[in-house]
Enzyme design. Structure first.
Site, PDB file in Angstrom:
ATOM      1  N   TYR A  71      -3.265  -1.801   7.494  1.00 59.18           N
ATOM      2  CA  TYR A  71      -4.136  -2.912   7.871  1.00 59.18           C
ATOM      3  C   TYR A  71      -3.858  -3.333   9.307  1.00 59.18           C
ATOM      4  O   TYR A  71      -2.718  -3.316   9.767  1.00 59.18           O
ATOM      5  CB  TYR A  71      -3.916  -4.132   6.965  1.00 59.18           C
ATOM      6  CG  TYR A  71      -4.356  -3.935   5.545  1.00 59.18           C
ATOM      7  CD1 TYR A  71      -5.707  -3.945   5.206  1.00 59.18           C
ATOM      8  CD2 TYR A  71      -3.429  -3.751   4.527  1.00 59.18           C
ATOM      9  CE1 TYR A  71      -6.120  -3.772   3.901  1.00 59.18           C
ATOM     10  CE2 TYR A  71      -3.832  -3.569   3.206  1.00 59.18           C
ATOM     11  CZ  TYR A  71      -5.178  -3.586   2.912  1.00 59.18           C
ATOM     12  OH  TYR A  71      -5.577  -3.411   1.615  1.00 59.18           O
ATOM     13  N   ARG A  97       0.844  -1.200   0.000  1.00 66.02           N
ATOM     14  CA  ARG A  97       0.000   0.000   0.000  1.00 66.02           C
ATOM     15  C   ARG A  97       0.873   1.241   0.000  1.00 66.02           C
ATOM     16  O   ARG A  97       1.088   1.894   1.028  1.00 66.02           O
ATOM     17  CB  ARG A  97      -0.947  -0.006   1.200  1.00 66.02           C
ATOM     18  CG  ARG A  97      -1.856  -1.209   1.246  1.00 66.02           C
ATOM     19  CD  ARG A  97      -2.950  -1.022   2.278  1.00 66.02           C
ATOM     20  NE  ARG A  97      -4.010  -0.190   1.770  1.00 66.02           N
ATOM     21  CZ  ARG A  97      -5.006   0.309   2.528  1.00 66.02           C
ATOM     22  NH1 ARG A  97      -5.030   0.043   3.828  1.00 66.02           N
ATOM     23  NH2 ARG A  97      -5.941   1.049   2.008  1.00 66.02           N
ATOM     24  N   ASP A 150      -4.333  -1.220  -6.665  1.00 66.35           N
ATOM     25  CA  ASP A 150      -4.881  -1.691  -5.381  1.00 66.35           C
ATOM     26  C   ASP A 150      -6.272  -2.298  -5.550  1.00 66.35           C
ATOM     27  O   ASP A 150      -7.298  -1.629  -5.375  1.00 66.35           O
ATOM     28  CB  ASP A 150      -4.905  -0.527  -4.387  1.00 66.35           C
ATOM     29  CG  ASP A 150      -5.244  -0.975  -2.967  1.00 66.35           C
ATOM     30  OD1 ASP A 150      -5.580  -2.162  -2.784  1.00 66.35           O
ATOM     31  OD2 ASP A 150      -5.177  -0.134  -2.047  1.00 66.35           O
ATOM     32  N   GLN A 181      -1.318   2.765  -6.029  1.00 65.00           N
ATOM     33  CA  GLN A 181      -2.746   2.972  -5.780  1.00 65.00           C
ATOM     34  C   GLN A 181      -3.616   2.482  -6.931  1.00 65.00           C
ATOM     35  O   GLN A 181      -4.699   1.934  -6.714  1.00 65.00           O
ATOM     36  CB  GLN A 181      -3.018   4.451  -5.515  1.00 65.00           C
ATOM     37  CG  GLN A 181      -2.564   4.906  -4.129  1.00 65.00           C
ATOM     38  CD  GLN A 181      -2.887   6.361  -3.874  1.00 65.00           C
ATOM     39  OE1 GLN A 181      -3.099   7.132  -4.804  1.00 65.00           O
ATOM     40  NE2 GLN A 181      -2.919   6.751  -2.613  1.00 65.00           N
ATOM     41  N   SER A 220      -8.668  -2.370  -2.407  1.00 64.44           N
ATOM     42  CA  SER A 220      -9.411  -1.136  -2.155  1.00 64.44           C
ATOM     43  C   SER A 220     -10.544  -0.934  -3.153  1.00 64.44           C
ATOM     44  O   SER A 220     -11.645  -0.527  -2.775  1.00 64.44           O
ATOM     45  CB  SER A 220      -8.466   0.068  -2.190  1.00 64.44           C
ATOM     46  OG  SER A 220      -7.577   0.044  -1.095  1.00 64.44           O
TER      47      SER A 220
END
Length: 384
Positions: free
Chosen positions: A245, A139, A147, A144, A150
């Site tokens: 996390y 992350r 990801d 991004q 997400s």
């Protein structure tokens, strides 16, 4: 003297391109597909070859003709497709049977959840392939767009509120009518990660009063910025957070958290739980004795049911009523929005793939942060 010139034609060299294979998902409750036609088109333009198993996109509302219209091929023989592929793209982990058909040196890219799927990891090593796990992509800011956790959690957070609204016997917003005033619904969301934050935003847009619990105090500002009220639980040294996390938490802290939020849960019309710990059973947040004290007719949507559940009364794949409370154990919530979920996942995969490889092959930059974090098996060697 005559001179004779013999022209030697250079041998025609054909540069092979990386052959991408997308196979149909077989896991129960799964409707997504790893690539969409639009993303296939982009990859083909970048020099990759895309071959799609017949009907792989049908459950996501992508017909085979939508793939062939952008230059992809359709293959009806799954075994032949797997054995000829350089790279196999999938949403869920490949099965041991699927891995057995891959050629030596092939690459698999999917959610792998390697910590709880050791049999698949060992099968990949035995077959001498390489495997990247998209759930292990670090992350960091430059990752991004890759990801997938997400992107899928975002959709799940939205859908969880819609599911809760469907089962709840009252409306969300304050409503003033000639017949009287209807009070807004009260929603408690447990967990302010990507799914939780989207659930907050969706519930607020629908007019509900929203309270939120999370063991990470830094999420308070995000919760309040979306209009939610943060339920504070004082943390302790047992909470371990890595890369955003929660990686671990003690039983004592969970008990303390349950005691603090039990009052809020028992006053709520809808409770949505999102708490997960990668590689471990989901933490128990709502014991049965709390369910017994909840409002009659209230609803729980347990988003963690695939990993054991956050509610003691939830059942995998079922909606049940216990102690007057409707408890929804819907697994794989992103798959309930297969078109959007596939679109986002395909973009994540394409960005990840083009980071790792070109049309001529993989770069194998083993010390590069994204590669190092996500590569689980390399040429038959288990790396983590």
């Amino acid at each position: 003297m005559k001179y004779f010139y013999i022209a030697f034609r250079k041998p025609h060299l054909t540069k092979s391109t990386v052959k991408l294979a997308v196979i149909k998902e077989t896991k129960p409750f799964e409707r997504r597909v790893a690539l969409t036609p639009d993303v296939c088109k982009q990859l083909i333009q970048a020099g990759f070859e895309c071959i799609i198993e017949k009907d792989a996109g049908k459950s996501s509302y992508f017909e085979d003709t939508s793939f062939t219209s952008v230059g992809a091929s359709i293959e009806t023989n799954k075994s032949a497709l797997l054995s000829s592929a350089d790279v196999v793209l999938k949403v869920n982990p490949l099965t041991v049977e699927e891995i057995s058909h891959l050629k030596k040196g092939a690459v698999a890219i999917s959610f792998m959840y390697a910590a709880t799927n050791q049999e698949m990891v060992e099968a990949a090593a035995k077959q001498s392939i390489s495997a990247f796990s998209v759930d292990a992509i670090p992350r960091i800011s430059r990752a991004q767009k890759m990801d997938a956790l997400s992107s899928q959690a975002n959709l799940a957070g939205y859908k969880s509120v819609i599911i809760g609204a469907y089962h709840l016997g009252k409306i969300f917003p304050l409503l003033m009518t000639a017949a009287g005033t209807i009070k807004p619904a009260k929603i408690v969301i447990m967990g302010a990660g990507v799914a939780g934050l989207q659930a907050i935003a969706t519930a607020k847009r629908l007019g509900a009063v929203v309270e939120v619990s999370d063991i990470r105090p830094e999420t308070k500002e995000q919760v309040e910025s979306l209009g939610g009220k943060f339920i504070e639980v004082k943390g302790d040294d047992s909470i371990k957070i890595e890369g955003g996390y929660v990686k671990g938490v003690s039983e004592d802290f969970l008990k303390k958290q349950q005691e603090v939020i039990a009052k809020h849960i028992c006053e709520a019309d809808l409770v949505i739980t999102t708490a997960l710990i990668p590689g471990k059973k989901a933490p128990m947040l709502i014991p049965e004795d709390v369910v017994k004290n909840m409002k009659f007719g209230s609803v729980v949507v347990d988003m963690a049911v695939e990993q054991g559940g956050n509610c003691a009364c939830s059942e995998f794949g079922k909606t049940v009523e216990k102690h007057g409370v409707t408890i929804v154990g819907e697994p794989n919530i992103p798959s309930l929005l297969p078109l959007n979920a596939s679109e986002l996942y395909a973009k994540n995969i394409a960005t990840f793939l083009t980071h790792l490889a070109t049309k001529d092959g993989f770069k194998w930059e083993l010390d590069e942060e994204i590669t190092k974090g996500s590569l689980i098996v390399h040429n038959g060697s288990i790396l983590k």
